[in-house]
Design an enzyme around this catalytic site. Structure first.
Site, short mmCIF file in Angstrom:
data_model
loop_
_atom_site.label_atom_id
_atom_site.label_comp_id
_atom_site.label_asym_id
_atom_site.label_seq_id
_atom_site.Cartn_x
_atom_site.Cartn_y
_atom_site.Cartn_z
N ARG A 162 -4.53 0.55 3.18
CA ARG A 162 -4.29 1.87 3.78
C ARG A 162 -4.62 1.85 5.28
NH1 ARG A 162 -2.45 1.34 -0.27
NH2 ARG A 162 -2.54 2.61 -2.17
N SER A 237 -2.82 11.42 -3.51
CA SER A 237 -4.19 10.91 -3.58
C SER A 237 -4.96 11.29 -2.33
CB SER A 237 -4.17 9.39 -3.73
OG SER A 237 -3.56 9.01 -4.95
N GLU A 333 -8.05 9.48 2.18
CA GLU A 333 -6.77 8.87 2.52
C GLU A 333 -5.95 9.84 3.38
OE1 GLU A 333 -2.96 7.02 0.08
OE2 GLU A 333 -4.97 6.80 -0.75
#
Length: 337
Positions: A162, A237, A333
């Site tokens: 990420r 998420s 995130e």
């Protein structure tokens, strides 16, 4: 191309948060984007894509530039591979479906992820064993201050979990305008290693899956776990799966023997954040109109009129509880604005 003032962003973020932009403009070409940047060189700027990876906790005191660049084309191909370029404003899932309709393999595991193509390299989005970096060739990006168009190749982007150069060294310096992917035309390498995909394929009595079958399986799994942002405000998420050292994990495992994990390297282990949050009792919990989804503890939701601040307070409570319980820090995130 018109600049609007005091403009509502409720329809431009998947949480459905009511927040306003001091100024707002939607650009549909590189020329328009270049002109806006050049004519507003001194203005504070905020670049907006699909609005799927952010939580607005306040109004944006800046010129919000909405990237609405469209277009998909094949730029090169041989008997085995095809190089496909997508403009930044294309919806990611629609682009994935386009590649599958043309029998181009490589992105099927990333079906139904919200957002636009232009933001995918920033996060190095991933799901079910596949990440953007696996098929990413290069992207073109405009330097906000100079309006120079530069190319960032795969190795230049410093992709991690990420992570990318766009979240670190050159954060807020560039606007990604298009991305090129290298996809397979034949002998597709299917990644069905995640048990959920195998199980779904078995439920569909699919013994020789195609890329479309894998995509359909991923879509079915995601729909069973994740709410549609059009029906229930969310950003997918909300937290990253934490990666910790093996030594640290072993200490935690001694106290919580049932804790699941995935080996990342000889020295690191990944722990599912969703499991941690669920075990801490947050799954399905509601705090006014802010809450945690009943089917997926990783997903924070807006049940109607929650403010970004209220959702962020829930996130902070979760982070604090997980750290106090397991000694593990879980990071967001989603970008907090």
């Amino acid at each position: 191309m018109k600049i609007y003032f005091d403009y509502s962003l409720k329809n431009y973020n998947t949480f459905g948060i009511e927040a306003k932009a001091k100024q707002f403009v939607s650009v549909q070409s590189i020329d328009e984007l270049t002109a806006v940047l050049a004519f507003n060189s001194d203005a504070k700027k905020f670049i907006l894509g699909g609005g799927s990876n952010m939580l607005l906790t306040q109004d944006i005191d800046a010129l919000v530039i909405h990237l609405n660049l469209k277009g998909i084309k094949i730029v090169d191909e041989n008997k085995d591979y095809v190089w496909v370029e997508s403009q930044a404003g294309e919806n990611w899932h629609k682009f994935v479906l386009w590649t599958i309709e043309h029998d181009f393999g490589g992105l099927e595991n990333l079906s139904l992820i919200p957002g636009n193509v232009g933001t995918t390299p920033i996060q190095n989005i991933g799901a079910y064993g596949v990440e953007i970096k696996d098929t990413f060739v290069l992207c073109e990006a405009i330097h906000i201050e100079t309006q120079e168009l530069l190319i960032f190749k795969n190795e230049t982007c410093k992709f991690g979990y990420r992570e990318s150069i766009f979240k670190n060294e050159v954060k807020d310096e560039f606007i990604i305008t298009s991305v090129i992917f290298k996809l397979t035309k034949r002998n597709h390498k299917l990644n069905t290693s995640y048990g959920a995909i195998e199980t779904e394929l078995q439920l569909q009595n699919c013994t020789k899956p195609t890329i479309k079958d894998v995509s359909n399986a991923v879509i079915a799994i995601r729909k069973s776990k994740l709410p549609d942002p059009k029906e229930l405000g969310n950003s997918g998420s909300f937290f990253k799966n934490p990666v910790i050292s093996k030594n640290e994990f072993e200490k935690i495992q001694n106290k919580f023997p049932e804790i699941p994990h995935y080996v990342v390297s000889d020295t690191e282990v990944k722990v599912p954040a969703g499991w941690l949050i669920e075990q801490a009792g947050f799954k399905g919990k509601r705090f006014g109109d802010a809450g945690i989804h009943k089917n997926q503890a990783l997903v924070l939701v807006n049940y109607g009129n929650a403010t970004g601040k209220e959702i962020w307070d829930v996130a902070l409570t979760i982070q604090d509880t997980i750290y106090k319980t397991y000694g593990i820090k879980i990071e967001t995130e989603v970008n907090i604005i």
